[in-house]
Design an enzyme around this catalytic site. Sequence first.
Site, PDB file in Angstrom:
ATOM      1  N   LYS A  36       9.020  -4.365  -6.144  1.00  0.00           N
ATOM      2  CA  LYS A  36       8.479  -3.050  -6.518  1.00  0.00           C
ATOM      3  C   LYS A  36       9.551  -2.191  -7.189  1.00  0.00           C
ATOM      4  CE  LYS A  36       4.271  -3.648  -4.947  1.00  0.00           C
ATOM      5  NZ  LYS A  36       3.152  -3.795  -5.886  1.00  0.00           N
ATOM      6  N   TYR A  95       9.489  -7.755  -1.142  1.00  0.00           N
ATOM      7  CA  TYR A  95       8.511  -6.775  -1.644  1.00  0.00           C
ATOM      8  C   TYR A  95       9.230  -5.547  -2.209  1.00  0.00           C
ATOM      9  CZ  TYR A  95       4.223  -3.900  -1.258  1.00  0.00           C
ATOM     10  OH  TYR A  95       3.136  -3.093  -1.501  1.00  0.00           O
TER      11      TYR A  95
HETATM   12  P1  NAP Z   1      -5.341  -6.163  -1.034  1.00  0.00           P
HETATM   13  O1  NAP Z   1      -6.417  -5.363  -0.395  1.00  0.00           O
HETATM   14  O2  NAP Z   1      -4.700  -7.271  -0.302  1.00  0.00           O
HETATM   15  O3  NAP Z   1      -5.893  -6.700  -2.448  1.00  0.00           O
HETATM   16  C1  NAP Z   1      -5.063  -7.452  -3.256  1.00  0.00           C
HETATM   17  C2  NAP Z   1      -5.737  -7.720  -4.581  1.00  0.00           C
HETATM   18  O4  NAP Z   1      -4.790  -8.423  -5.421  1.00  0.00           O
HETATM   19  C3  NAP Z   1      -6.956  -8.599  -4.460  1.00  0.00           C
HETATM   20  O5  NAP Z   1      -7.900  -8.162  -5.400  1.00  0.00           O
HETATM   21  C4  NAP Z   1      -6.423  -9.992  -4.848  1.00  0.00           C
HETATM   22  O6  NAP Z   1      -7.395 -10.843  -5.447  1.00  0.00           O
HETATM   23  C5  NAP Z   1      -5.388  -9.602  -5.887  1.00  0.00           C
HETATM   24  N1  NAP Z   1      -4.368 -10.625  -6.087  1.00  0.00           N
HETATM   25  C6  NAP Z   1      -3.489 -11.129  -5.184  1.00  0.00           C
HETATM   26  N2  NAP Z   1      -2.726 -12.070  -5.745  1.00  0.00           N
HETATM   27  C7  NAP Z   1      -3.131 -12.176  -7.048  1.00  0.00           C
HETATM   28  C8  NAP Z   1      -2.747 -12.985  -8.135  1.00  0.00           C
HETATM   29  N3  NAP Z   1      -1.772 -13.896  -8.022  1.00  0.00           N
HETATM   30  N4  NAP Z   1      -3.393 -12.831  -9.330  1.00  0.00           N
HETATM   31  C9  NAP Z   1      -4.390 -11.927  -9.461  1.00  0.00           C
HETATM   32  N5  NAP Z   1      -4.807 -11.142  -8.453  1.00  0.00           N
HETATM   33  C10 NAP Z   1      -4.181 -11.263  -7.266  1.00  0.00           C
HETATM   34  O7  NAP Z   1      -4.118  -5.201  -1.478  1.00  0.00           O
HETATM   35  P2  NAP Z   1      -4.067  -3.616  -1.714  1.00  0.00           P
HETATM   36  O8  NAP Z   1      -3.617  -2.968  -0.459  1.00  0.00           O
HETATM   37  O9  NAP Z   1      -5.301  -3.157  -2.403  1.00  0.00           O
HETATM   38  O10 NAP Z   1      -2.818  -3.557  -2.709  1.00  0.00           O
HETATM   39  C11 NAP Z   1      -2.965  -3.366  -4.112  1.00  0.00           C
HETATM   40  C12 NAP Z   1      -1.604  -3.006  -4.684  1.00  0.00           C
HETATM   41  O11 NAP Z   1      -1.106  -1.817  -4.056  1.00  0.00           O
HETATM   42  C13 NAP Z   1      -0.538  -4.075  -4.459  1.00  0.00           C
HETATM   43  O12 NAP Z   1       0.293  -4.162  -5.584  1.00  0.00           O
HETATM   44  C14 NAP Z   1       0.243  -3.527  -3.279  1.00  0.00           C
HETATM   45  O13 NAP Z   1       1.557  -4.026  -3.259  1.00  0.00           O
HETATM   46  C15 NAP Z   1       0.193  -2.043  -3.558  1.00  0.00           C
HETATM   47  N6  NAP Z   1       0.415  -1.221  -2.387  1.00  0.00           N
HETATM   48  C16 NAP Z   1      -0.424  -1.265  -1.315  1.00  0.00           C
HETATM   49  C17 NAP Z   1      -0.154  -0.463  -0.212  1.00  0.00           C
HETATM   50  C18 NAP Z   1      -1.027  -0.438   0.998  1.00  0.00           C
HETATM   51  O14 NAP Z   1      -0.626   0.207   1.993  1.00  0.00           O
HETATM   52  N7  NAP Z   1      -2.194  -1.080   0.994  1.00  0.00           N
HETATM   53  C19 NAP Z   1       0.971   0.379  -0.211  1.00  0.00           C
HETATM   54  C20 NAP Z   1       1.797   0.388  -1.328  1.00  0.00           C
HETATM   55  C21 NAP Z   1       1.512  -0.400  -2.416  1.00  0.00           C
HETATM   56  P3  NAP Z   1      -8.358 -11.834  -4.550  1.00  0.00           P
HETATM   57  O15 NAP Z   1      -9.390 -10.938  -3.916  1.00  0.00           O
HETATM   58  O16 NAP Z   1      -8.937 -12.765  -5.552  1.00  0.00           O
HETATM   59  O17 NAP Z   1      -7.464 -12.469  -3.530  1.00  0.00           O
END
Ligand code: NAP
Length: 241
Positions: free
Chosen positions: A157, A153
């Site tokens: 990133k 990861y």
């Molecule tokens: P999440 O709640 O797990 O949601 C992930 C989203 O990505 C869902 O809409 C999922 O679609 C979609 N997705 C996953 N694999 C995909 C693919 N192959 N093609 C298209 N869509 C895909 O994650 P989140 O926490 O909102 O994270 C969003 C972004 O923020 C990510 O890039 C993550 O790395 C980054 N981020 C998150 C955090 C945190 O603490 N949450 C911190 C730093 C960065 P489905 O619903 O169809 O599965």
Amino acid sequence: MKYALVTGGSRGIGKAVALQLADMGFNILLNYNSNEVAAAEVKKLIEEKGVKAESIKFDVSDRDQTKSTLSNWFLKNPDDQIEVLVNNAGIRKDNLLLWMEDEQWDDVINISLGGFYNVTKAVIGEMIKEKGGRIINIVSLSGLKGMPGQTNYSAAKAAVIGATKALAQEVGRRKITVNAVAPGFISTDMTEDIDEKQFKGLIPLKRFGTAEEVAHLVGFLASPHSSYITGEVISINGGLL
Ligand code: NAP
């Protein structure tokens, strides 16, 4: 019509970003991978705000599928533009490098880094033709400082951060800005297995962030107020270093 394409818009940060951009008057192209019900719910919430919403299913890591789905969309909508692209889709598959399965490495790299390439490549030509646009990549604190248990990861990133800075220099003259947003711990499905009580002590603001807080920052980067910011990585992490 002006659209914002949000990848991974069915849940979490992507959902909050899609709703924020809809509040700002953008029509939304809402990408998701598998969760059709969640995507349909977000589509409805966007439409209630009086803008258009289209959900568009493709796996960002699948180059052919991404390319054909988006080129079909451009063919069917010749008068519409994607003015804002938010590369948000991402997953976590944590493990120590010693124990990491090849699949854990490949999946995380292919979705975060491959997804950035596949989607941006499919959209950038149209943005160049339109002589403007905003690309906002959701990266992570892990990509800035590295996190144990997250070599996959962190690598993905960090690579997107490098790509953000390079692409910003390539397309600046076309009035396209490219920036990255680096969240720390944000409460979403992705972090539901992480105990906030255990980790919040490390964070100066003593709590996890919300998806809406990240969405406000993305909204700013998509707005005219950020017109002279490009090639930047903006952290949103409650002061966690
Ligand atoms: P999440 O709640 O797990 O949601 C992930 C989203 O990505 C869902 O809409 C999922 O679609 C979609 N997705 C996953 N694999 C995909 C693919 N192959 N093609 C298209 N869509 C895909 O994650 P989140 O926490 O909102 O994270 C969003 C972004 O923020 C990510 O890039 C993550 O790395 C980054 N981020 C998150 C955090 C945190 O603490 N949450 C911190 C730093 C960065 P489905 O619903 O169809 O599965």
